[in-house]
Motif scaffolding. Structure first.
Motif, PDB file in Angstrom:
ATOM      1  N   LYS A  11      52.733  25.686  63.341  1.00 35.04           N
ATOM      2  CA  LYS A  11      53.126  25.017  62.114  1.00 35.04           C
ATOM      3  C   LYS A  11      51.866  24.485  61.434  1.00 35.04           C
ATOM      4  O   LYS A  11      50.973  23.965  62.088  1.00 35.04           O
ATOM      5  CB  LYS A  11      54.076  23.867  62.445  1.00 35.04           C
ATOM      6  CG  LYS A  11      54.882  23.389  61.275  1.00 35.04           C
ATOM      7  CD  LYS A  11      56.081  22.591  61.781  1.00 35.04           C
ATOM      8  CE  LYS A  11      57.050  22.344  60.665  1.00 35.04           C
ATOM      9  NZ  LYS A  11      58.236  23.153  60.757  1.00 35.04           N
ATOM     10  N   CYS A  15      53.780  24.208  55.863  1.00 33.99           N
ATOM     11  CA  CYS A  15      55.125  24.513  56.375  1.00 33.99           C
ATOM     12  C   CYS A  15      56.101  23.388  56.041  1.00 33.99           C
ATOM     13  O   CYS A  15      55.729  22.210  56.057  1.00 33.99           O
ATOM     14  CB  CYS A  15      55.087  24.693  57.886  1.00 33.99           C
ATOM     15  SG  CYS A  15      54.184  26.141  58.438  1.00 33.99           S
ATOM     16  N   SER A  18      60.766  20.265  59.906  1.00 33.40           N
ATOM     17  CA  SER A  18      61.902  20.737  60.694  1.00 33.40           C
ATOM     18  C   SER A  18      63.210  20.229  60.106  1.00 33.40           C
ATOM     19  O   SER A  18      64.231  20.922  60.152  1.00 33.40           O
ATOM     20  CB  SER A  18      61.763  20.271  62.145  1.00 33.40           C
ATOM     21  OG  SER A  18      60.621  20.841  62.726  1.00 33.40           O
ATOM     22  N   LEU A  21      64.188  22.510  57.318  1.00 33.28           N
ATOM     23  CA  LEU A  21      64.686  23.776  57.865  1.00 33.28           C
ATOM     24  C   LEU A  21      66.088  23.597  58.450  1.00 33.28           C
ATOM     25  O   LEU A  21      66.942  24.475  58.314  1.00 33.28           O
ATOM     26  CB  LEU A  21      63.734  24.315  58.934  1.00 33.28           C
ATOM     27  CG  LEU A  21      62.387  24.824  58.413  1.00 33.28           C
ATOM     28  CD1 LEU A  21      61.481  25.205  59.579  1.00 33.28           C
ATOM     29  CD2 LEU A  21      62.567  26.001  57.470  1.00 33.28           C
ATOM     30  N   SER A  25      69.353  25.569  57.375  1.00 34.11           N
ATOM     31  CA  SER A  25      70.164  26.337  58.329  1.00 34.11           C
ATOM     32  C   SER A  25      71.627  25.913  58.304  1.00 34.11           C
ATOM     33  O   SER A  25      72.506  26.699  58.607  1.00 34.11           O
ATOM     34  CB  SER A  25      69.600  26.200  59.741  1.00 34.11           C
ATOM     35  OG  SER A  25      69.876  24.918  60.270  1.00 34.11           O
ATOM     36  N   PHE A  47      56.228  31.528  62.249  1.00 36.56           N
ATOM     37  CA  PHE A  47      56.576  30.319  62.996  1.00 36.56           C
ATOM     38  C   PHE A  47      57.822  29.665  62.395  1.00 36.56           C
ATOM     39  O   PHE A  47      58.776  29.348  63.104  1.00 36.56           O
ATOM     40  CB  PHE A  47      55.413  29.320  63.011  1.00 36.56           C
ATOM     41  CG  PHE A  47      55.708  28.113  63.849  1.00 36.56           C
ATOM     42  CD1 PHE A  47      55.422  28.119  65.199  1.00 36.56           C
ATOM     43  CD2 PHE A  47      56.288  26.980  63.297  1.00 36.56           C
ATOM     44  CE1 PHE A  47      55.710  27.012  65.994  1.00 36.56           C
ATOM     45  CE2 PHE A  47      56.580  25.874  64.076  1.00 36.56           C
ATOM     46  CZ  PHE A  47      56.283  25.895  65.430  1.00 36.56           C
ATOM     47  N   CYS A  48      57.816  29.458  61.086  1.00 34.92           N
ATOM     48  CA  CYS A  48      58.959  28.816  60.434  1.00 34.92           C
ATOM     49  C   CYS A  48      60.212  29.693  60.499  1.00 34.92           C
ATOM     50  O   CYS A  48      61.327  29.184  60.648  1.00 34.92           O
ATOM     51  CB  CYS A  48      58.622  28.446  58.992  1.00 34.92           C
ATOM     52  SG  CYS A  48      57.469  27.061  58.895  1.00 34.92           S
ATOM     53  N   GLU A  51      61.493  29.158  63.907  1.00 35.53           N
ATOM     54  CA  GLU A  51      62.072  27.820  64.013  1.00 35.53           C
ATOM     55  C   GLU A  51      63.436  27.766  63.334  1.00 35.53           C
ATOM     56  O   GLU A  51      64.389  27.190  63.858  1.00 35.53           O
ATOM     57  CB  GLU A  51      61.126  26.782  63.410  1.00 35.53           C
ATOM     58  CG  GLU A  51      61.614  25.355  63.575  1.00 35.53           C
ATOM     59  CD  GLU A  51      60.657  24.320  63.031  1.00 35.53           C
ATOM     60  OE1 GLU A  51      60.861  23.149  63.335  1.00 35.53           O
ATOM     61  OE2 GLU A  51      59.709  24.680  62.293  1.00 35.53           O
ATOM     62  N   PHE A  54      65.940  29.448  65.513  1.00 34.87           N
ATOM     63  CA  PHE A  54      66.278  28.562  66.625  1.00 34.87           C
ATOM     64  C   PHE A  54      67.247  27.473  66.169  1.00 34.87           C
ATOM     65  O   PHE A  54      68.256  27.207  66.814  1.00 34.87           O
ATOM     66  CB  PHE A  54      65.002  27.934  67.201  1.00 34.87           C
ATOM     67  CG  PHE A  54      65.276  26.868  68.211  1.00 34.87           C
ATOM     68  CD1 PHE A  54      65.650  27.196  69.501  1.00 34.87           C
ATOM     69  CD2 PHE A  54      65.156  25.523  67.872  1.00 34.87           C
ATOM     70  CE1 PHE A  54      65.921  26.206  70.439  1.00 34.87           C
ATOM     71  CE2 PHE A  54      65.415  24.534  68.794  1.00 34.87           C
ATOM     72  CZ  PHE A  54      65.801  24.871  70.085  1.00 34.87           C
ATOM     73  N   LEU A  55      66.940  26.834  65.038  1.00 36.09           N
ATOM     74  CA  LEU A  55      67.798  25.753  64.542  1.00 36.09           C
ATOM     75  C   LEU A  55      69.185  26.257  64.163  1.00 36.09           C
ATOM     76  O   LEU A  55      70.179  25.536  64.327  1.00 36.09           O
ATOM     77  CB  LEU A  55      67.136  25.072  63.341  1.00 36.09           C
ATOM     78  CG  LEU A  55      65.870  24.278  63.643  1.00 36.09           C
ATOM     79  CD1 LEU A  55      65.187  23.856  62.349  1.00 36.09           C
ATOM     80  CD2 LEU A  55      66.167  23.079  64.519  1.00 36.09           C
TER      81      LEU A  55
END
Length: 113
Positions: A11, A15, A18, A21, A25, A47-48, A51, A54-55
């Protein structure tokens, strides 16, 4: 997707957070403009993108916190310590030592004031 920032999978200052993001999401972007900017960023940032994936796929834990009742002997100890600090030694209150406190925690009836 390819990282336009080199080979580092990390990150950076550019960026989005979180939290942003996570909002994206869950379908709640702060604004359409922010969502479009984040979408453009995701196209270039592995990376983002990872992420966000994942989220979106890992549910957040919603822990419900239930306070517990303080045991009576610990409450009494806390009240005694508080009284000692607010009234001071001049009021003739017994000075509670660390050893007294330990004994009162282990055996509430051991020390009587």
């Amino acid at each position: 997707m390819s990282s336009g920032r080199g080979n580092a999978f990390a990150k950076t200052r550019t960026c989005p957070s979180s939290e942003l993001l996570l909002l994206l999401s869950s379908g709640e972007p702060s604004s359409k403009t922010a969502a479009a900017g984040i979408s453009r960023h995701l196209a270039d940032c592995d990376f983002c993108a990872a992420e966000l994936h994942f989220l979106a796929t890992c549910p957040t834990a919603q822990e419900l916190y239930q306070p517990v009742q303080m045991p009576s002997h610990l409450r009494r100890l806390a009240e005694d310590v508080f009284a000692e600090r607010t009234n001071g030694a001049d009021a003739g209150i017994h000075k509670l030592t660390a050893n007294d406190a330990r004994r009162r925690i282990l055996d509430p009836g051991a020390i009587a004031f």
